[in-house]
Design an enzyme around this catalytic site. Structure first.
Site, PDB file in Angstrom:
ATOM      1  N   CYS A  31      24.368   5.286   1.095  1.00 13.33           N
ATOM      2  CA  CYS A  31      24.990   4.943   1.697  1.00 13.33           C
ATOM      3  C   CYS A  31      25.398   4.270   2.928  1.00 13.33           C
ATOM      4  O   CYS A  31      25.086   3.475   3.221  1.00 13.33           O
ATOM      5  CB  CYS A  31      25.331   6.491   3.279  1.00 13.33           C
ATOM      6  SG  CYS A  31      25.149   7.928   2.613  1.00 13.33           S
ATOM      7  N   TYR A 170      21.197  16.547  -6.283  1.00 13.35           N
ATOM      8  CA  TYR A 170      20.657  15.901  -5.120  1.00 13.35           C
ATOM      9  C   TYR A 170      19.593  17.297  -3.757  1.00 13.35           C
ATOM     10  O   TYR A 170      20.344  18.124  -3.471  1.00 13.35           O
ATOM     11  CB  TYR A 170      21.657  15.507  -4.533  1.00 13.35           C
ATOM     12  CG  TYR A 170      21.482  14.775  -2.881  1.00 13.35           C
ATOM     13  CD1 TYR A 170      19.944  14.141  -2.915  1.00 13.35           C
ATOM     14  CD2 TYR A 170      22.271  15.298  -1.967  1.00 13.35           C
ATOM     15  CE1 TYR A 170      19.758  13.208  -1.684  1.00 13.35           C
ATOM     16  CE2 TYR A 170      21.336  14.634  -0.769  1.00 13.35           C
ATOM     17  CZ  TYR A 170      20.517  13.696  -0.240  1.00 13.35           C
ATOM     18  OH  TYR A 170      20.317  12.930   0.747  1.00 13.35           O
ATOM     19  N   HIS A 173      16.197  14.371   1.641  1.00 12.05           N
ATOM     20  CA  HIS A 173      16.706  13.555   3.079  1.00 12.05           C
ATOM     21  C   HIS A 173      16.876  14.218   3.598  1.00 12.05           C
ATOM     22  O   HIS A 173      17.463  15.017   4.297  1.00 12.05           O
ATOM     23  CB  HIS A 173      17.881  13.303   3.176  1.00 12.05           C
ATOM     24  CG  HIS A 173      17.408  11.686   2.084  1.00 12.05           C
ATOM     25  ND1 HIS A 173      18.133  11.553   0.655  1.00 12.05           N
ATOM     26  CD2 HIS A 173      16.581  10.663   1.985  1.00 12.05           C
ATOM     27  CE1 HIS A 173      17.861  10.561   0.747  1.00 12.05           C
ATOM     28  NE2 HIS A 173      16.880  10.088   1.321  1.00 12.05           N
ATOM     29  N   ASP A 266      12.563   8.271   4.940  1.00 13.57           N
ATOM     30  CA  ASP A 266      12.231   7.688   3.259  1.00 13.57           C
ATOM     31  C   ASP A 266      13.063   6.259   3.624  1.00 13.57           C
ATOM     32  O   ASP A 266      12.412   5.272   3.478  1.00 13.57           O
ATOM     33  CB  ASP A 266      13.612   8.000   2.487  1.00 13.57           C
ATOM     34  CG  ASP A 266      14.344   7.104   1.463  1.00 13.57           C
ATOM     35  OD1 ASP A 266      13.190   6.936   0.626  1.00 13.57           O
ATOM     36  OD2 ASP A 266      14.941   8.349   1.083  1.00 13.57           O
TER      37      ASP A 266
END
Ligand code: ADP
Ligand code: SF4
Length: 685
Positions: A31, A170, A173, A266
């Site tokens: 992001c 996806y 997360h 992560d």
């Protein structure tokens, strides 16, 4: 210079389904809050990395349908065909340099409260949404599941039209509904999508096959999967269901992009994961279960570590988000045999913090990050000098170092004077705190670069007074003399001095501790700064065997580190060490050896704390005496600027940026305090 042959392996092409990555350098989706609100900035931000040699450049979480929005964040958006041209900007910028472009299709489910659409988020079962929103997500019906599959297919088709080479499904997360289906804590369904692991994986399998069927002839299908949540038996574990999920889907995607979950694990900071490749224990197994290429991350900045990952069969592609942010030209520098020119990520997560605050990306190490289009800044190129002027930079902290380096890069004759015996300013001290040694990279990179330049003179041990500067008769002066920690308690909570601090020899500031003061056994830390120093000092002093009580007016210890994803880890570490944490309390007054603290919301609730030393971390005051004295003689200078903490105390990132901006603007004719930015203005046609 040319590449060391031992790194050749990093430059081998890798087939990913129907496409071929030109090398093994892979910028995984990350992001940047440029996204759909700032598409030109997004394209330039990604394009510069393709120019810097990354073989694959991905965008970021991309909303696939209006029933999911990541507001207030500007991530990607591909709701309908009208969004395609924005993405075209990005894919064109990436293709210009022969790299592949990837898109991370995302449906956030219970992670996103849908602040824009106001539509109830979708989840496997009825569960509360992430964050502190008083909202719940609703259990998906079979029709919702069919819709979700179709939305993925439609978005994938648009992605292909937009020019993407790699399309992601996806499941990472804790931010994707596909992953939420895997997790028993969210998935309490009684139908074929719940219960057994095979059932919980069904949705992922269906969407992967749907997307592959729709665009798989032209585009590679990547599956981003978090193998472990690092929550032990309370979460998904690599050794158990993580492994089984990989086995169940092994050959379906063209690429496995694997990591650990959540984002704090992560993108772990260097303070909590100091070693490169820290995800290897959780992801190394994946290659043994699939013949498809595997990409993974671990804050890789060393070419040797990357080669080791490939040679040991851990990864096929070296994934990077932060290392590509800190140095978009990292691959090129390896290719050109310029390893010492790599600007290594320090693992501070200022980049992440920007996204957490829904603001465009920035980086401590790379001040051009996010400014590629907005200000036309390139990480490796800068405007040549407008004259053959000599310049003086006073102070060799982050601001002075960056300013001096960029002025030198421009070709000016640079003189850098530093009072101390070494460069680095605050870096020299702060990097000695527990877990913060990587922060020294801010200094080391710049010190090395300056040392390579013939047009730079560095004067250590030179504390300049105003008359010294005037005697030098250098017309252009940048004052980067830093800041000091206040002794009066003024900070966020207190606008006026706190009683009993003045002249109290039991009170120490960070500057005293950095200068070598040895505090007594019982320590009271008062942290009204709320960033890392309070927690880091608590850790150090407790680690040295002292009793430590940390008091903060904030509701959490080191509260701003929520944004760098460190707060919970800091809290846990301090508790494990035996630090007493007292939140939401302010310092009312101090006597010799004791302080009165009070609840910030109910001041009659008071408590007395005894101490041998009080460590006061509230706010800083610029060390601007030199600047002020010179300013009184401003007529004798063509340029006189204060920069960094001397201008306005802030983060290291802010100081580096200010030094960089000052050098860019020097002799540019622009108003440094009111630059004209390129702006993304919505067309109203
Ligand atoms: P910033 O983050 O803005 O770069 P720092 O506090 O890290 O600020 O660095 C400021 C540097 O300036 C320190 O290394 C300090 O020793 C140096 N310095 C302060 N005053 C003077 C001075 N009068 N002459 C030369 N160097 C100075
Ligand atoms: Fe690395 Fe910090 Fe830059 Fe993020 S902000 S890329 S963590 S140096």
């Amino acid at each position: 210079m040319s590449r060391d042959p031992k790194y050749d392996i990093l430059f081998e092409p890798v087939e990913i389904g129907p496409v071929t990555a030109p090398n093994r350098f892979y910028q995984v989706p990350h992001c940047n809050t440029l996204g759909h609100g700032r598409p030109r900035a997004e394209a330039a931000n990604r394009g510069v990395k393709a120019e810097g040699g990354w073989g694959v450049i991905c965008n970021q979480e991309t909303e696939i349908h209006p029933t999911f929005d990541a507001s207030p964040h500007f991530e990607g958006r591909i709701w309908d065909d009208r969004d395609v041209p924005q993405h075209r900007l990005m894919t064109d910028a990436v293709h210009e340099y022969g790299a592949l472009a990837g898109i991370e299709l995302c449906y956030g489910g219970l992670h996103a409260p849908n602040l824009y659409s106001r539509i109830a988020p979708l989840a496997p079962s009825h569960v509360v949404v992430h964050g502190d929103y008083p909202l719940q997500a609703r259990a998906m019906t079979k029709r919702d599941i069919a819709d979700l599959r179709r939305w993925h297919v439609d978005a994938a088709k648009r992605a292909r039209v937009a020019g993407y080479d790699i399309v992601y499904v996806y499941a990472g997360h804790d931010m994707s509904v596909i992953q939420h289906f895997f997790k028993r804590q969210y998935n309490r369904r009684g139908d074929e999508y719940g219960g057994s692991l095979e059932n919980r994986v069904r949705l992922a399998r269906e969407i992967l096959l749907d997307v592959k069927d729709a665009v798989g002839h032209d585009c590679a299908i990547a599956f981003r999967f978090a193998t472990d949540e690092l929550r032990g038996p309370d979460g998904l574990q690599a050794a158990e269901e993580g492994r089984e999920i990989v086995a169940l889907l092994a050959e379906i995607p063209d690429l496995w992009d694997v990591n650990v979950s959540g984002w704090d694990n992560d993108s772990a900071t260097a303070r909590f994961e100091p070693v490169e490749g820290y995800q290897e224990p959780f992801t190394a197994f994946v290659k043994s279960l699939t013949s498809k290429p595997v990409v993974g991350v671990g804050r890789f900045t060393s070419a040797d570590a990357m080669v080791s990952q490939i040679k040991r069969g851990v990864l096929d592609l070296i994934g990077a988000a932060r290392p590509s942010i800190a140095d978009p030209f990292l691959p090129r520098k390896i290719d050109e045999g310029r390893l010492e020119d790599i600007r290594e990520c320090i693992g501070c997560n200022i980049c992440v913090a920007q996204d957490m605050m829904a603001a465009p990306i920035r980086c401590t190490q790379n001040p051009t990050q996010g400014e590629e289009w907005k200000q036309g800044w390139h990480p490796e190129r800068i405007e040549s000098a407008a004259s053959d002027a000599a310049v003086l930079v006073v102070g060799g902290g982050p601001a002075g170092l960056e300013c001096a380096l960029q002025l030198a890069n421009r070709g000016y004759r640079v003189n850098l004077a530093e009072a101390g015996d070494a460069l680095g300013g605050r870096i020299a001290f702060e990097s000695e705190l527990p877990g913060m040694s990587s922060y020294a990279r801010v200094r080391d990179y710049r010190e090395y670069q300056l040392g390579q330049k013939a047009n730079v003179e560095i004067y250590l041990g030179n504390r300049l007074e105003a008359r010294d500067v005037l005697e030098l008769e250098i017309p252009h002066v940048f004052v980067a003399t830093g800041a000091h920690w206040r002794r009066d308690g003024i900070g966020r909570q207190h606008a006026f001095a706190i009683d009993g601090l003045e002249g109290n020899d039991r009170v120490l500031t960070p500057d005293d501790l950095f200068a070598g003061a040895v505090p007594g056994q019982r320590i009271l830390i008062y942290d009204d700064d709320h960033y890392y120093l309070g927690g880091a000092f608590a850790e150090r002093l407790r680690g040295e065997g002292r009793e430590v009580v940390l008091v903060t007016p904030a509701p959490l210890v080191s509260s701003w580190t929520v944004n760098t994803l460190e707060q919970e880890k800091i809290h846990a570490r301090l508790l494990d060490l035996g630090v007493e944490i007292v939140t939401a309390h302010e310092l009312l007054g101090v006597e010799t050896g004791a302080a009165t603290i009070a609840d910030v919301f109910a001041s009659s609730h008071r408590r007395r704390c005894e101490f041998d030393h009080l460590v006061l971390i509230t706010s800083r005051a610029p060390k601007d005496e030199l600047f002020t004295a010179l300013d009184a003689e401003a007529g004798r200078f063509a340029t006189l600027r204060s920069i960094g903490d001397c201008h306005a105390p802030g983060t290291i990132a802010a100081a580096v940026y200010d030094g960089h901006a000052a050098a860019r603007h020097f002799e540019s004719g622009e108003d440094v305090y009111a630059p004209l930015y390129n702006r993304e203005i919505p067309a109203l046609d």
